[in-house]
Design a protein around this motif. Structure first.
Motif, PDB file in Angstrom:
ATOM      1  N   THR A 139       0.811  -1.076  -0.106  1.00  0.00           N
ATOM      2  CA  THR A 139       0.029   0.180  -0.177  1.00  0.00           C
ATOM      3  C   THR A 139       0.776   1.116   0.055  1.00  0.00           C
ATOM      4  O   THR A 139       0.239   1.815  -0.419  1.00  0.00           O
ATOM      5  N   GLY A 140       1.795   1.025   0.290  1.00  0.00           N
ATOM      6  CA  GLY A 140       3.276   2.594   0.292  1.00  0.00           C
ATOM      7  C   GLY A 140       2.976   3.094   1.248  1.00  0.00           C
ATOM      8  O   GLY A 140       3.775   4.039   1.974  1.00  0.00           O
ATOM      9  N   SER A 141       2.143   1.995   2.634  1.00  0.00           N
ATOM     10  CA  SER A 141       3.132   2.815   3.972  1.00  0.00           C
ATOM     11  C   SER A 141       2.292   1.474   4.734  1.00  0.00           C
ATOM     12  O   SER A 141       2.628   0.552   4.776  1.00  0.00           O
ATOM     13  N   ILE A 142       3.143   1.213   5.771  1.00  0.00           N
ATOM     14  CA  ILE A 142       3.501   0.916   7.110  1.00  0.00           C
ATOM     15  C   ILE A 142       2.609   1.191   8.663  1.00  0.00           C
ATOM     16  O   ILE A 142       3.116   2.038   8.729  1.00  0.00           O
ATOM     17  N   ASN A 143       2.340  -0.129   9.247  1.00  0.00           N
ATOM     18  CA  ASN A 143       1.783   0.101  10.568  1.00  0.00           C
ATOM     19  C   ASN A 143       2.482   0.266  11.294  1.00  0.00           C
ATOM     20  O   ASN A 143       3.432  -0.948  11.657  1.00  0.00           O
ATOM     21  N   TYR A 144       2.895   0.775  12.504  1.00  0.00           N
ATOM     22  CA  TYR A 144       4.029   1.879  12.760  1.00  0.00           C
ATOM     23  C   TYR A 144       4.089   0.437  14.409  1.00  0.00           C
ATOM     24  O   TYR A 144       5.232   0.359  14.564  1.00  0.00           O
ATOM     25  N   ASP A 145       2.940   0.774  14.492  1.00  0.00           N
ATOM     26  CA  ASP A 145       2.802  -0.137  15.540  1.00  0.00           C
ATOM     27  C   ASP A 145       3.337  -1.883  15.563  1.00  0.00           C
ATOM     28  O   ASP A 145       4.355  -2.832  16.217  1.00  0.00           O
ATOM     29  N   GLU A 146       2.821  -2.401  13.725  1.00  0.00           N
ATOM     30  CA  GLU A 146       3.668  -3.206  13.229  1.00  0.00           C
ATOM     31  C   GLU A 146       4.948  -4.237  13.327  1.00  0.00           C
ATOM     32  O   GLU A 146       5.892  -4.411  13.351  1.00  0.00           O
ATOM     33  N   PHE A 147       5.726  -2.859  12.453  1.00  0.00           N
ATOM     34  CA  PHE A 147       6.635  -2.746  12.418  1.00  0.00           C
ATOM     35  C   PHE A 147       7.319  -3.265  14.373  1.00  0.00           C
ATOM     36  O   PHE A 147       8.755  -3.759  13.494  1.00  0.00           O
ATOM     37  N   LEU A 148       7.018  -2.122  14.683  1.00  0.00           N
ATOM     38  CA  LEU A 148       7.992  -1.817  16.438  1.00  0.00           C
ATOM     39  C   LEU A 148       7.767  -3.713  16.682  1.00  0.00           C
ATOM     40  O   LEU A 148       8.682  -4.487  17.273  1.00  0.00           O
ATOM     41  N   ASP A 149       6.553  -4.236  16.095  1.00  0.00           N
ATOM     42  CA  ASP A 149       6.385  -5.337  17.575  1.00  0.00           C
ATOM     43  C   ASP A 149       7.109  -6.302  16.524  1.00  0.00           C
ATOM     44  O   ASP A 149       8.087  -7.761  17.245  1.00  0.00           O
ATOM     45  N   LYS A 150       7.886  -6.504  14.541  1.00  0.00           N
ATOM     46  CA  LYS A 150       8.512  -7.525  14.812  1.00  0.00           C
ATOM     47  C   LYS A 150       9.883  -7.191  14.725  1.00  0.00           C
ATOM     48  O   LYS A 150      10.907  -8.250  14.546  1.00  0.00           O
ATOM     49  N   LEU A 151      10.394  -5.868  14.612  1.00  0.00           N
ATOM     50  CA  LEU A 151      11.321  -5.041  15.331  1.00  0.00           C
ATOM     51  C   LEU A 151      12.286  -5.551  16.188  1.00  0.00           C
ATOM     52  O   LEU A 151      13.023  -5.903  17.107  1.00  0.00           O
ATOM     53  N   ARG A 152      11.301  -5.283  17.568  1.00  0.00           N
ATOM     54  CA  ARG A 152      11.005  -6.442  19.340  1.00  0.00           C
ATOM     55  C   ARG A 152      12.268  -8.082  19.469  1.00  0.00           C
ATOM     56  O   ARG A 152      11.380  -8.624  18.584  1.00  0.00           O
TER      57      ARG A 152
END
Length: 204
Positions: free
Chosen positions: A88-101
């Motif tokens: 979509t050209g955008s990312i949900n940052y909560d999901e992003f941080l969840d994957k980064l954690r």
């Protein structure tokens, strides 16, 4: 050398050997300490004026620069593409941080959530000054006794360790609490030791 200092050094070394840009970013954040990922995440939340919980590629690039992480344009693009699974050209940052954690085992996650639930008596998903009053006695703190700080000032500083340095507003979300302890978890090999430590700290 403390466990946190050891983790910082190990994370910085691991960043140079990371196989993916996302793994390198995780290591660079952890090289800032236990709350490195949490500090990075707060940049997203502060910048999210419209409450959309999303970032585009330009905003992600800006967040990385503001946090002082040197990553190439190709690496940022790789991270964004990996997170933008639906294109979509955008990312949900909560999901992003969840994957980064860094991943925690079920036992570790459960005890951290138990500690948060104990603090969050109101059940609103946010730990505030009112929540910690009575659980953390600041009246005998040296700076309170000397008159340099009020009890509320000390409690705000106490909460600040879970918030990171980008902003301290006296409120800690469940995500921030998990992000902080995922860093702590990274420095402890034994599940049993980690779980017992959390239980002792929060008197569970």
């Amino acid at each position: 050398m403390t466990r946190e200092e050891e983790m910082k050094e190990a994370a910085l070394a691991a960043a140079g050997e990371a196989e993916t840009a996302t793994e390198r970013l995780r290591c660079l954040c952890l090289s800032r300490g236990y709350n490195g990922i949490m500090q990075f995440g707060r940049l997203f939340r502060i910048a999210d004026d419209d409450g959309s919980h999303t970032l585009n590629l330009e905003e992600l690039t800006e967040a990385l620069q503001n946090f002082g992480l040197e990553m190439s344009e190709e690496e940022v693009g790789e991270i964004f593409s990996a997170m933008d699974e639906d294109g979509t050209g955008s990312i949900n940052y909560d999901e992003f941080l969840d994957k980064l954690r860094p991943e925690m085992t079920e036992d570790r996650t459960a005890v951290v959530l138990e500690a948060f639930a104990k603090l969050d008596e109101s059940g609103d998903g946010m730990v505030t000054l009112e929540d910690v009053k009575g659980k953390y006695d600041a009246s005998n703190h040296p700076k309170v006794v000397s008159g340099e700080m009020s009890e509320d000032d000390v409690l705000t500083r106490f909460l600040g360790r879970f918030e990171g340095s980008t902003k301290q507003d006296g409120e800690v979300t469940k995500e921030e609490f998990l992000e902080y302890y995922s860093g702590v978890s990274k420095s402890i090999d034994e599940d049993e030791y980690f779980v017992e430590m959390i239980k002792q700290v929060w008197k569970l």
